[in-house]
Design a protein around this motif. Structure first.
Motif, mmCIF file in Angstrom:
data_model
loop_
_atom_site.group_PDB
_atom_site.id
_atom_site.type_symbol
_atom_site.label_atom_id
_atom_site.label_comp_id
_atom_site.label_asym_id
_atom_site.label_seq_id
_atom_site.Cartn_x
_atom_site.Cartn_y
_atom_site.Cartn_z
ATOM 1 N N LYS A 1 0.757 -0.833 0.182
ATOM 2 C CA LYS A 1 -0.062 0.150 -0.201
ATOM 3 C C LYS A 1 0.707 1.476 0.001
ATOM 4 O O LYS A 1 0.525 2.110 -0.742
ATOM 5 N N GLN A 2 2.355 1.505 0.849
ATOM 6 C CA GLN A 2 2.655 2.494 0.820
ATOM 7 C C GLN A 2 3.184 2.412 -0.525
ATOM 8 O O GLN A 2 3.333 3.623 -1.029
ATOM 9 N N TYR A 3 3.734 1.399 -1.347
ATOM 10 C CA TYR A 3 4.828 1.226 -2.651
ATOM 11 C C TYR A 3 3.424 2.822 -3.330
ATOM 12 O O TYR A 3 4.020 3.157 -4.559
ATOM 13 N N LYS A 4 2.348 1.329 -3.343
ATOM 14 C CA LYS A 4 0.993 2.216 -4.228
ATOM 15 C C LYS A 4 0.847 4.085 -3.851
ATOM 16 O O LYS A 4 0.644 3.962 -4.815
ATOM 17 N N LYS A 5 0.772 4.542 -2.616
ATOM 18 C CA LYS A 5 0.760 5.575 -2.760
ATOM 19 C C LYS A 5 1.996 6.248 -3.197
ATOM 20 O O LYS A 5 1.379 7.755 -3.577
ATOM 21 N N ILE A 6 2.616 5.555 -2.830
ATOM 22 C CA ILE A 6 3.906 6.683 -3.230
ATOM 23 C C ILE A 6 4.394 7.165 -5.144
ATOM 24 O O ILE A 6 4.616 7.992 -5.372
ATOM 25 N N HIS A 7 4.113 5.375 -5.361
ATOM 26 C CA HIS A 7 4.170 5.317 -7.340
ATOM 27 C C HIS A 7 2.831 6.063 -7.846
ATOM 28 O O HIS A 7 2.972 5.867 -8.703
ATOM 29 N N GLY A 8 1.979 5.647 -7.396
ATOM 30 C CA GLY A 8 0.466 5.887 -8.220
ATOM 31 C C GLY A 8 0.129 3.961 -8.750
ATOM 32 O O GLY A 8 -1.028 4.516 -9.108
ATOM 33 N N HIS A 9 0.950 3.630 -8.378
ATOM 34 C CA HIS A 9 0.540 2.396 -9.070
ATOM 35 C C HIS A 9 1.308 0.978 -8.189
ATOM 36 O O HIS A 9 2.650 0.686 -7.470
ATOM 37 N N ASN A 10 0.932 -0.669 -8.616
ATOM 38 C CA ASN A 10 1.466 -1.944 -7.527
ATOM 39 C C ASN A 10 2.486 -1.603 -7.947
ATOM 40 O O ASN A 10 3.463 -1.567 -9.377
ATOM 41 N N PRO A 11 3.531 -2.210 -6.979
ATOM 42 C CA PRO A 11 5.052 -2.632 -7.570
ATOM 43 C C PRO A 11 4.185 -3.940 -8.624
ATOM 44 O O PRO A 11 3.939 -4.716 -8.175
ATOM 45 N N PRO A 12 5.813 -3.775 -9.166
ATOM 46 C CA PRO A 12 5.604 -5.322 -9.934
ATOM 47 C C PRO A 12 5.737 -6.323 -9.014
ATOM 48 O O PRO A 12 6.347 -6.224 -8.364
ATOM 49 N N LYS A 13 5.735 -7.410 -10.461
ATOM 50 C CA LYS A 13 5.878 -9.149 -9.325
ATOM 51 C C LYS A 13 6.814 -9.680 -9.295
ATOM 52 O O LYS A 13 7.003 -10.645 -8.411
ATOM 53 N N THR A 14 7.682 -9.001 -10.234
ATOM 54 C CA THR A 14 9.140 -9.651 -9.554
ATOM 55 C C THR A 14 9.676 -8.486 -8.470
ATOM 56 O O THR A 14 10.932 -9.251 -7.792
ATOM 57 N N ALA A 15 9.342 -7.524 -7.991
ATOM 58 C CA ALA A 15 9.738 -6.432 -6.919
ATOM 59 C C ALA A 15 9.659 -6.951 -5.680
ATOM 60 O O ALA A 15 8.310 -7.643 -5.294
ATOM 61 N N VAL A 16 10.941 -7.602 -4.971
ATOM 62 C CA VAL A 16 10.511 -7.702 -3.828
ATOM 63 C C VAL A 16 10.364 -6.141 -3.095
ATOM 64 O O VAL A 16 11.605 -5.982 -2.624
ATOM 65 N N THR A 17 9.688 -5.585 -2.390
ATOM 66 C CA THR A 17 9.741 -4.411 -1.199
ATOM 67 C C THR A 17 9.879 -5.056 0.046
ATOM 68 O O THR A 17 8.446 -4.846 0.608
ATOM 69 N N LYS A 18 10.764 -4.894 0.296
ATOM 70 C CA LYS A 18 10.127 -5.164 1.895
ATOM 71 C C LYS A 18 10.565 -3.577 2.732
ATOM 72 O O LYS A 18 10.406 -4.012 4.080
ATOM 73 N N TYR A 19 11.134 -3.058 2.533
ATOM 74 C CA TYR A 19 11.339 -1.853 3.236
ATOM 75 C C TYR A 19 10.670 -0.315 2.122
ATOM 76 O O TYR A 19 10.534 -0.976 0.908
ATOM 77 N N THR A 20 10.466 -0.055 2.400
ATOM 78 C CA THR A 20 9.938 1.659 1.790
ATOM 79 C C THR A 20 10.998 2.141 1.467
ATOM 80 O O THR A 20 12.121 2.686 1.389
ATOM 81 N N PRO A 21 10.656 3.067 0.309
ATOM 82 C CA PRO A 21 11.406 3.901 -0.144
ATOM 83 C C PRO A 21 12.226 4.598 1.364
ATOM 84 O O PRO A 21 13.406 5.508 1.069
#
Length: 115
Positions: free
Chosen positions: A8-28
């Motif tokens: 949700k944090q990634y979507k809030k910042i970038h405007g779209h869902n993270p790519p399926k291959t991206a592993v987002t353990k931490y926000t930017p």
């Protein structure tokens, strides 16, 4: 932060869902904070030693304050304490002196029956 919150944090910042291959353990923002505080073990040891010394000094200062307060209260106790043995007369002596005073104050001329 769990996986759902990170997404949700990634979507809030970038405007779209993270790519399926991206592993987002931490926000930017968290990644930036980690870069800013990139500490080496020597830095951590130095900070730990500084904190230990600061707490030791604080403990010594508090100990001195406690000792001075104890001295102040001890001095006040000595200054304002009443003696254990009071100098007042015991009840028997007081009663005897009162009866002697009463005997002295009796006047024979004041009786009404002598007329």
């Amino acid at each position: 932060m769990n996986k759902r919150q990170a997404k949700k944090q990634y979507k809030k910042i970038h405007g779209h869902n993270p790519p399926k291959t991206a592993v987002t353990k931490y926000t930017p923002e968290e990644m930036e904070a980690m870069k800013v505080y990139n500490l080496t073990p020597e830095d951590i040891e130095r900070i730990g030693n500084g904190l230990r010394d600061a707490f030791a000094e604080m403990f010594k200062a508090l100990q001195r304050v406690a000792e001075s307060m104890a001295r102040v209260f001890e001095d006040m106790g000595k200054k304002y304490s009443r003696p254990v043995i009071e100098t007042e007369e015991p009840p028997v002596v007081a009663a005897r002196t009162l009866s002697e005073r009463r005997k002295k104050c009796r006047r024979k001329g004041w009786r009404v029956s002598e007329r």
